[in-house]
Design a protein around this motif. Sequence first.
Motif, mmCIF file in Angstrom:
data_model
loop_
_atom_site.group_PDB
_atom_site.id
_atom_site.type_symbol
_atom_site.label_atom_id
_atom_site.label_comp_id
_atom_site.label_asym_id
_atom_site.label_seq_id
_atom_site.Cartn_x
_atom_site.Cartn_y
_atom_site.Cartn_z
ATOM 1 N N ALA A 38 0.555 -1.574 -0.137
ATOM 2 C CA ALA A 38 0.086 0.274 0.346
ATOM 3 C C ALA A 38 1.130 1.148 -0.287
ATOM 4 C CB ALA A 38 -0.735 0.169 1.253
ATOM 5 N N ALA A 39 2.167 1.099 0.267
ATOM 6 C CA ALA A 39 2.663 2.503 0.539
ATOM 7 C C ALA A 39 3.053 2.525 -0.500
ATOM 8 C CB ALA A 39 4.109 2.442 1.653
ATOM 9 N N ALA A 40 3.043 2.041 -1.791
ATOM 10 C CA ALA A 40 4.178 1.968 -3.330
ATOM 11 C C ALA A 40 2.694 3.640 -3.465
ATOM 12 C CB ALA A 40 3.855 1.007 -3.668
ATOM 13 N N ILE A 41 1.904 3.213 -3.232
ATOM 14 C CA ILE A 41 0.541 4.463 -3.549
ATOM 15 C C ILE A 41 1.512 5.587 -3.241
ATOM 16 C CG2 ILE A 41 -1.763 4.755 -3.744
ATOM 17 C CD1 ILE A 41 -2.261 2.873 -2.822
ATOM 18 N N GLU A 42 1.722 6.105 -1.822
ATOM 19 C CA GLU A 42 1.750 7.601 -1.721
ATOM 20 C C GLU A 42 4.252 8.030 -2.578
ATOM 21 O OE1 GLU A 42 4.892 9.727 -0.179
ATOM 22 O OE2 GLU A 42 4.876 7.544 0.349
ATOM 23 N N THR A 43 4.110 6.590 -2.478
ATOM 24 C CA THR A 43 5.871 6.910 -3.340
ATOM 25 C C THR A 43 5.608 7.391 -4.602
ATOM 26 O OG1 THR A 43 6.376 5.034 -1.494
ATOM 27 C CG2 THR A 43 7.959 5.236 -3.031
ATOM 28 N N LEU A 44 4.215 6.647 -5.708
ATOM 29 C CA LEU A 44 4.663 6.776 -6.830
ATOM 30 C C LEU A 44 4.017 8.092 -6.901
ATOM 31 C CD1 LEU A 44 4.287 5.605 -9.971
ATOM 32 C CD2 LEU A 44 2.073 5.185 -9.626
ATOM 33 N N GLY A 45 3.525 8.634 -6.283
ATOM 34 C CA GLY A 45 3.307 10.213 -5.912
ATOM 35 C C GLY A 45 4.639 11.046 -5.886
#
Length: 870
Positions: free
Chosen positions: A299-306
């Motif tokens: 899930a943390a990858a969503i923010e990282t992608l941002g």
Amino acid sequence: MIDPGKFKGLTAVAASERLVADGPNELPRTGRRSALRIVLEVLREPMLTLLLVGGIAYLLLGDLTEALILLGFATFSVAVTVIQETRTEHVLEALRDLSSPRALVIRDGARVRVPGREVVRDDLLVLEQGDRIAADAVLVDANDLQTDESLLTGESLPVGKIVADAGDGTHRPGGDGQPFVYAGSLVARGSGIARVLATGPHSEIGRIGQSLATLDTEAPRLRRETTRIVTSCAIGGGAIALLVVLLYGLLRGGWIEAVLAGIAIGMSMLPEEFPVVLTVFLAMGAWRIGKVGVLTRRAAAIETLGSATVLCTDKTGTLTENRMSLAELWLPSGVTLTLKPDAVVPDAYHSVIATAARASAVAPSDSMEIALHEARTAVPAISPPAGILAHTYALRPALLAMSNIWDDGGTLTIAAKGAPEAIASLCHLAPEALAAMTDAVEVMAGRGIRVLAVATATPMNRDWAESQNDYAYTLAGLVGLADPLRPSVVAAIAECRSAGIRVVMITGDYAATARSIATQAGIAEGDVLTGADLAALDDAQLAERLKTVTVFARIMPEQKLRIVQAFKVGGEIVAMTGDGVNDAPSLKAAHIGIAMGKRGTDVAREASAMVLLDDDFGSIVQSVRLGRRIYDNIRKAMAFIFAVHVPIAGLALLPLFFGLPILFGPIHIALLEMVIDPVCALVFEAERDEDDIMQRRPRDPGEDLFSLPMIVWSVFQGGAAFAMLTAVFFIETWGGMPEAELRALIFFALIAQIVALILVNRSFSASLGEALVRHNAALRYVILAIAGVTALILFLPQAQALLKFGSIRLVDMVLAIGLGLVLLIVLEACKSTVRRLTTRAPAPGILIDSEVVPPGGLPKVDNLHRRIQA
């Protein structure tokens, strides 16, 4: 036709001895983490530990509701994390299954089928169309053999294979005319016999597996930064609690009461909202992004992608549809037709399409032949073939062309297709005609089109000639085939560029094809770097070249990994898309690995952080938007948390300094937390995008999640609220207001100011009017709940007695609400000043297609992606 009788192969005894000596033909099993070990590792995370400790502390204080809420969040977070971590352990299992299919081998002169793990060096593999190759091998016999190596190389088309002249030699996947075949690839056409050279970890796919085994998935920046914040706040809360105990004990002498007061205040200062915010925001983000066709495995990858600054994309199956289609036709008269969807094909071109289809296999498996048959059936005026296939001349290394002889009711016709130079030799073209055809081929190839020439001939009788060279061919034309772009790609890449994300292509395909596709997709102009050139660069030289390269072509798997790691060393936040086994190491090494769901391999999906379920490249842009929104909303929530705890801490300490009665006990703080927690977890998570969310540059990779200016702004908000409440507290105390009534007044005034802090922090830039009318259903429910609880306290004597509140007059209630309104107006008036102080002005320049052009010229390509107008 291959005669297996002339091959004896290993004996069964020799094969068994070699299996014992070399080990099975599978990837080595690394130490796999058990579920218990994963749970213990997860519980070491400070965020989850804090949730559990907070819940236990509330249980000890007797606050069952708050304890259950915290423990529920902790259990949910642990369960989700364990499930996700367990799934990531499957990556080598998926790769092992792919690399170990069953195999047909020749042993003791007979064909036997054995498990892929029992294939050994020097075994003779029998290869037929549709087989998955069990080990790396060299061909000793072949008949029109082509293999699909896209899982290893990214090439969109099968490659032709030839029999080895001598020895093993140096070999790597990719390119036509090699004698080597590789584990994990598919036989697309023809047949052959190959001697095994390498098995298990020594094969090409084994090298990829070893890369995956040695790579550690990097902890998301959001988790690291939140852990740091939580740790700092926990230390601060503990210090304040200790100070309360000391002040109470020294000033009032009751040390037991002091300890109880310290526990209550310490619990009020524990930042349990931070891990709750992180858990809820990312879980909700995964749910929201799942609605647009993206599965989030971490899930943390969503923010990282941002916050991504570089997007490394594969070509085949990612930017393109991974299928061939007829794109262009050329006739010997010199005229060219570019085919468009649903466009009518003129009669003059019907013959070349029909001939190309008749020169293909009747039941094709090759992607180019499938495209030629589809092109024929798409033109109603072209009649389906009614004749009988009488004879076939297969593709040979010496002549890269094939011919089919058709018997159309007694009339014999030859249809041939192949490499342009091979067909030209069969047609014995005059120099002028050869030059015209060569020019047409070069023009098509320059646009990334795969070109085949087509010719016809008429046999004199059914006494078939020994080779195709014995017939008189006439050139029918050229057919150009291409792997088309996905419809959403151009718009998606354009939006990536407007968001300040640099897009680069990394592919195993040829440089001309890659550059052509990159241009069509809208990837910025820049240098093309091939795998051979990259291999000659050291790390420092590669870092310098990365600044200008936008297309990497003919790249091997370990080179993809090297490119991703070089970008990371340069301080970039790297997102990597891919679908093949060859992409798995770079997907795992990147900050955000994004696999294709439909065409992607299990290995790629297991190594990635996100999976595009519909293979829609445009979903990446929606993921970026959502990631930026999540990051913004986390900052808003944390700003609110910092701000709201300032007046709570101040009101807890203020009476101790002045020897006055304690205002709030554990039950009051628990009630306040019941307001704060849903606000953090629900209201701010549901906040919509900021207006400029996809026009601003990515945040600096080194920027803290919660910067010093944001902390100062939050403390200022909380300090303003505390100052107003302090003034009312002293005025009413000196005015003789009874303790119970004063407690009720300050409590309701604090609730009003909490509502004001919610409205202030909902947006970084929205005006007061927008803050009040901005749509957020969760906020409406929270406000209604606050109003309902307030009404119960006001009109229910039992609630007042429980909270030790006195009756509050209407004028005091108006005063409490008025304090909240004044705070809202003051802080909204300060927003413009805060923005000017915390926002850097962009460098002078003008904006062209989201790229800043400085006065005096165009920017250098290497700095282009960093210079996006905020």
